[in-house]
Write an enzyme that holds these catalytic residues in place. Structure first.
Site, PDB file in Angstrom:
ATOM      1  N   GLY A 198       0.812  -1.222   0.000  1.00 41.56           N
ATOM      2  CA  GLY A 198       0.000   0.000   0.000  1.00 41.56           C
ATOM      3  C   GLY A 198       0.839   1.262   0.000  1.00 41.56           C
ATOM      4  O   GLY A 198       0.354   2.335   0.364  1.00 41.56           O
ATOM      5  N   ARG A 199       2.095   1.124  -0.415  1.00 36.23           N
ATOM      6  CA  ARG A 199       3.028   2.270  -0.451  1.00 36.23           C
ATOM      7  C   ARG A 199       3.278   2.878   0.927  1.00 36.23           C
ATOM      8  O   ARG A 199       3.744   3.999   1.040  1.00 36.23           O
ATOM      9  CB  ARG A 199       2.538   3.359  -1.436  1.00 36.23           C
ATOM     10  CG  ARG A 199       2.412   2.883  -2.891  1.00 36.23           C
ATOM     11  CD  ARG A 199       3.753   2.364  -3.401  1.00 36.23           C
ATOM     12  NE  ARG A 199       3.751   2.051  -4.829  1.00 36.23           N
ATOM     13  CZ  ARG A 199       3.572   0.821  -5.346  1.00 36.23           C
ATOM     14  NH1 ARG A 199       3.342  -0.213  -4.550  1.00 36.23           N
ATOM     15  NH2 ARG A 199       3.639   0.623  -6.641  1.00 36.23           N
TER      16      ARG A 199
END
Ligand SMILES: Cc1cc2nc3c(=O)[nH]c(=O)nc-3n(C[C@H](O)[C@H](O)[C@H](O)COP(=O)(O)O)c2cc1C
Length: 220
Positions: A198-199
């Site tokens: 999810g960065r």
């Protein structure tokens, strides 16, 4: 006039890779960042024994233009990161003008990045002598044949310069050129980056102050 379109690489907009190779929590981090670096470099060398010690060296030229190139880390010693090069090269001149520099490692198999900022010093000559003596003969000769970063008329001119030096040293030990040797970057800040899903990546930054190393987490 229509701008040239490079359509064969259009798909780079859609390349996606999940980051799930590991995590970096504060409790996993050694108090001394050099120890954490050594551990990460060992892991990277296991994945890529040839280029895991390749790093981007960023320097700044006299006209403030940033510059960078790949060099090979050869040691962690004298409290810093050691590499070897031509002192008269573009990077050598830039370091002479501004000794502040930055190193960057990217270990793609591990989804890790390490950034190191600090000051560059000359490595003691005795270390450069030792390392130069350990290099293959052709590399030693190459250090004499190439005036690194200077323009050269064509490939043939370079090859001829190499042949001349080869002849000169065919029966003798190649001495280290005075203009060739080591530098050591003394770290002030080190940031360890581990890709996460999810960065929401992990970023742990060490800064050196009066009380030694301070560690903090940065937002991704
Ligand atoms: C994988 C790799 C490793 C390299 N290692 C070194 C090195 O250890 N020392 C060096 O002077 N140049 C090395 N080079 C060449 C440099 O990237 C660069 O072309 C050269 O040092 C001249 O840089 P400058 O003109 O900015 O001074 C390497 C290049 C690559 C791609």
């Amino acid at each position: 006039m229509k701008e040239k379109e490079f359509t064969s690489i259009n798909h780079i907009q859609t390349i996606r890779k999940d980051f799930n190779e590991g995590i970096l929590m504060e409790e996993q981090c050694e108090r001394d960042p050099m120890e954490l670096f050594e551990r990460w470099l060992c892991a990277a060398l296991e994945k890529d024994s040839h280029f895991a010690n390749a790093m981007t060296l960023c320097t700044v030229a006299e006209d403030s233009m940033p510059d960078c190139r790949t060099v090979l880390l050869r040691d962690i010693s004298y409290s810093g990161f050691t590499f070897y090069t031509n002192y008269n090269s573009a990077k050598g001149k830039q370091i002479e003008h501004n000794s502040k520099a930055c190193l960057l490692f990217f270990w793609k198999e591990l989804q890790r990045q390490v950034k190191i900022q600090g000051e560059i010093r000359f490595l003691p000559e005795v270390e450069s002598d030792k390392y130069f003596a350990s290099r293959p003969f052709e590399s030693q000769v190459g250090a004499w044949a190439s005036q690194q970063s200077k323009p050269v008329k064509d490939r043939q001119t370079l090859d001829e310069a190499f042949e001349r030096e080869l002849k000169k040293y065919s029966n003798t030990k190649v001495p280290r050129p005075e203009h060739w040797g080591g530098y050591v970057l003394l770290p002030k800040n080190l940031e360890f980056w581990q890709g996460r899903t999810g960065r929401l990546h992990d970023r742990i930054k060490y800064s050196h102050g009066e009380k030694g190393w301070k560690m903090e987490r940065l937002m991704p």
